[in-house]
Design an enzyme around this catalytic site. Structure first.
Site, short mmCIF file in Angstrom:
data_model
loop_
_atom_site.label_atom_id
_atom_site.label_comp_id
_atom_site.label_asym_id
_atom_site.label_seq_id
_atom_site.Cartn_x
_atom_site.Cartn_y
_atom_site.Cartn_z
N THR A 200 -8.40 -1.21 -1.51
CA THR A 200 -9.02 -0.60 -2.69
C THR A 200 -9.29 -1.64 -3.76
O THR A 200 -10.32 -1.62 -4.43
CB THR A 200 -8.09 0.49 -3.27
OG1 THR A 200 -7.86 1.47 -2.27
CG2 THR A 200 -8.70 1.16 -4.49
N LYS B 67 -0.33 6.26 -1.06
CA LYS B 67 0.50 6.76 -2.16
C LYS B 67 -0.31 7.54 -3.19
O LYS B 67 0.17 8.50 -3.77
CB LYS B 67 1.23 5.60 -2.85
CG LYS B 67 2.30 4.95 -1.99
CD LYS B 67 3.02 3.85 -2.73
CE LYS B 67 2.14 2.65 -3.00
NZ LYS B 67 1.69 1.96 -1.78
N ARG C 197 11.52 -16.13 -19.71
CA ARG C 197 11.69 -15.80 -21.13
C ARG C 197 10.59 -16.40 -22.00
O ARG C 197 10.82 -16.77 -23.15
CB ARG C 197 13.08 -16.23 -21.63
CG ARG C 197 14.22 -15.53 -20.91
CD ARG C 197 15.57 -15.94 -21.46
NE ARG C 197 15.86 -17.34 -21.22
CZ ARG C 197 16.37 -17.83 -20.10
NH1 ARG C 197 16.64 -17.01 -19.09
NH2 ARG C 197 16.62 -19.11 -19.97
N ARG D 127 -10.58 -6.44 1.05
CA ARG D 127 -10.25 -7.21 2.24
C ARG D 127 -9.90 -6.30 3.42
O ARG D 127 -9.28 -5.25 3.25
CB ARG D 127 -9.04 -8.12 1.97
CG ARG D 127 -9.36 -9.28 1.06
CD ARG D 127 -8.18 -10.24 0.94
NE ARG D 127 -7.05 -9.65 0.26
CZ ARG D 127 -5.89 -10.29 0.04
NH1 ARG D 127 -5.74 -11.53 0.46
NH2 ARG D 127 -4.91 -9.69 -0.59
N GLN E 107 2.38 -1.15 -4.15
CA GLN E 107 2.62 -1.93 -2.94
C GLN E 107 3.56 -1.18 -2.00
O GLN E 107 3.58 0.04 -1.98
CB GLN E 107 3.17 -3.32 -3.29
CG GLN E 107 2.16 -4.25 -3.93
CD GLN E 107 2.27 -4.29 -5.43
OE1 GLN E 107 3.30 -4.03 -6.01
NE2 GLN E 107 1.19 -4.64 -6.09
N ASP F 251 -0.60 0.22 0.90
CA ASP F 251 -1.80 0.91 1.41
C ASP F 251 -1.45 2.11 2.28
O ASP F 251 -2.21 2.49 3.17
CB ASP F 251 -2.69 -0.06 2.23
CG ASP F 251 -2.99 -1.35 1.49
OD1 ASP F 251 -3.42 -1.26 0.33
OD2 ASP F 251 -2.77 -2.43 2.07
N SER G 99 0.23 14.22 5.98
CA SER G 99 -1.12 14.16 5.45
C SER G 99 -2.11 13.96 6.59
O SER G 99 -1.93 13.08 7.43
CB SER G 99 -1.24 13.00 4.45
OG SER G 99 -2.58 12.83 4.03
N THR G 100 -3.17 14.77 6.60
CA THR G 100 -4.11 14.74 7.72
C THR G 100 -5.55 14.41 7.32
O THR G 100 -6.45 14.52 8.13
CB THR G 100 -4.10 16.09 8.46
OG1 THR G 100 -4.40 17.14 7.53
CG2 THR G 100 -2.73 16.34 9.09
N LYS H 60 -2.22 9.71 7.47
CA LYS H 60 -3.25 9.24 8.41
C LYS H 60 -2.93 9.54 9.88
O LYS H 60 -3.28 8.77 10.78
CB LYS H 60 -3.51 7.74 8.21
CG LYS H 60 -4.21 7.42 6.88
CD LYS H 60 -4.84 6.05 6.89
CE LYS H 60 -5.77 5.86 5.72
NZ LYS H 60 -6.49 4.58 5.74
N ALA I 197 -2.48 -3.67 -7.19
CA ALA I 197 -2.36 -2.46 -6.39
C ALA I 197 -3.59 -1.59 -6.61
O ALA I 197 -4.21 -1.63 -7.67
CB ALA I 197 -1.10 -1.69 -6.80
N GLY I 198 -3.93 -0.80 -5.61
CA GLY I 198 -5.07 0.10 -5.74
C GLY I 198 -4.78 1.45 -5.12
O GLY I 198 -4.29 1.52 -4.00
N HIS I 199 -5.04 2.51 -5.86
CA HIS I 199 -4.86 3.87 -5.35
C HIS I 199 -6.19 4.60 -5.42
O HIS I 199 -6.86 4.61 -6.46
CB HIS I 199 -3.82 4.63 -6.18
CG HIS I 199 -2.43 4.11 -6.03
ND1 HIS I 199 -1.40 4.46 -6.88
CD2 HIS I 199 -1.90 3.27 -5.12
CE1 HIS I 199 -0.30 3.84 -6.49
NE2 HIS I 199 -0.58 3.12 -5.43
N ASP J 298 -4.35 11.68 11.56
CA ASP J 298 -5.63 11.95 12.21
C ASP J 298 -6.29 10.70 12.77
O ASP J 298 -7.12 10.79 13.68
CB ASP J 298 -6.59 12.64 11.23
CG ASP J 298 -6.75 11.85 9.93
OD1 ASP J 298 -5.74 11.63 9.24
OD2 ASP J 298 -7.88 11.46 9.61
#
Length: 431
Positions: free
Chosen positions: A300, A16, A145, A304, A225, A13, A414-415, A332, A39-41, A334
């Site tokens: 995302t 990315k 396998r 949660r 992740q 989180d 990143s802002t 983040k 995963a969530g983007h 900011d």
């Protein structure tokens, strides 16, 4: 041409999606190399929000090849729904723009059922905090396998034999958990139905990737992740079921490690975690609530609420080492605007001894208490800053101190969620 691996350097989180999208504009190929749709983007482009889970972040950029590598476990039904959702937002997705490795293992309905049944049966304190989407059981079948892979969908006899082998393992497990046996015929029918939708995207990805590299194409390797969830180097057992660190990028698409020129670690200016497991700098007070509210800290994928805490330089220094991170993207910043005092974890105290790393033993992790260094915060806004000149002096001091403590330089800053609100310090794609 430089090839870049992007990995999360905390518990996921970290932002990315935005950074991969920002970099993908200059890449020719964007390859997802591990994880599943747990995963969530979230990408914000020209005010439009895209939420991706299985698809590589590069799909929203025209003229790029997106790749799902063999290191991923893939839910084909979820993938097709996600493709339709993204298409409805005006994004073109075809076999010319998206390839899936033929040797990618599939997540099947019984994997999710097993995942959820195990979590429900676990006693308090032993729950992993899984998303229940079947990622762990699918990886278990891969190493056992008995996985069904994309290529198996092309031949009915092979597919049925693979299903029978999987059921020999899973039905006894289900019986022990009080779950009904798998309906073999229904499962085979489901797989045959989805095969015609998935197989057009199947390709020998290892071959394509090596050809692209030889042709001088820029490749962006995208992880899911974060490194602290790595199956080997994370806070085990509260981890994901795959290797997340940068070395997996080569194995996860079938290309040699000498193809990797730069590793970019994504790091929040504070720390968050979803689910169970140790979190030395977690804040259960007003500061923690403030970080979560300002940072919109909700998953995302799951929705949660994320646990929040101060920046842990000790842990990030570890992940920079295990992933061989060349530079970090600090996101983040900011969210820290307006804090009078900021804290950074610079070490731990364990039974009267000072440590500069987090040990692997769970009982020792539980007894580690953070050692903090305090810094003066800033009242000015950093949101939307696009140059160092736009940043308050104390914000710059904070960034520089982070660099010193993790022994790794900041390459990007990143802002805001907007892709253009990024300060470039070092170009990862520089030749």
């Amino acid at each position: 041409m430089a090839n870049v691996v992007v990995v999360g350097a905390q518990w996921g989180d970290e932002g990315k999606g935005k950074i991969v999208d920002w970099l993908s504009e200059r890449a020719d190929v964007i390859a997802r190399f591990q994880g599943g749709h747990n995963a969530g983007h979230t990408l914000v482009i020209d005010g439009k929000v895209y939420k991706l889970h299985a698809l590589p972040s590069g799909v929203v950029r025209g003229g790029k090849l997106s790749v799902i590598g063999n290191g991923v476990v893939l839910d084909p039904w979820h993938l097709m729904k996600e493709i339709e959702t993204v298409r409805a937002q005006g994004v073109e997705i075809s076999p010319e723009t998206l390839m899936i490795a033929e040797n990618t293992p599939l997540i099947l309905p019984f994997h999710g059922e097993l995942d959820r049944a195990r979590e429900e049966a676990a006693s308090k304190g032993t729950k992993i905090g899984t998303t229940g989407r079947g990622i762990g059981p699918a990886y278990e079948d891969k190493v056992g396998r008995r996985a069904i892979r994309v290529a198996d969908l092309s031949d009915d006899a092979t597919l049925e034999a693979r299903v029978d082998r999987a059921l020999q393992h899973h039905d006894p497990l289900r019986k022990g958990l009080g779950v009904e046996p798998i309906d073999r015929d229904a499962l085979i029918a489901q797989l045959k139905e989805i095969a015609s939708q998935v197989l057009p995207f199947a390709a020998p990805v290892w071959k394509v990737m090596n050809e692209k590299r030889k042709a001088g194409k820029r490749i962006l390797f995208e992880g899911a992740q974060g490194a602290l969830l790595d199956i080997d180097f994370g806070t085990y057992p509260f981890v994901t079921s795959s290797n997340v660190i940068a070395g997996q990028a080569a194995t996860g698409v079938g290309i040699g490690p000498n193809a990797i020129d730069y590793v970019l670690g994504i790091v929040k200016a504070y720390t968050t975690r979803v689910g169970e497991g140790p979190f030395p700098t977690e804040l259960l007070d007003d500061d923690g609530e403030r970080l979560g509210t300002r940072g919109h800290e909700f998953g995302t994928t799951t929705g949660r609420k994320r646990r929040c805490g101060w920046f842990d330089a000790c842990l990030v220094r570890q992940t920079c080492a295990t992933s061989g991170i060349t530079g970090i993207s600090l996101t983040k910043l900011d969210v820290l605007d307006g804090f009078e005092t900021l804290k950074i974890c610079v070490g731990y105290e364990l039974d009267g001894e000072r440590l500069d790393y987090l040990p692997f033993a769970a009982d020792q992790q539980a007894r580690c208490t953070p050692i903090y260094e305090e810094m003066e915060g800033w009242s000015e806004s950093t949101e939307g800053a696009r140059s160092w000149a736009d940043l308050p002096a104390n914000a710059i001091k904070y960034v520089r101190r982070v660099e010193e403590l993790i022994d790794c330089p900041v390459a990007l800053l990143s802002t805001s969620p907007e892709r253009e609100d990024t300060i470039l310090v070092t170009d990862p794609f520089a030749d």
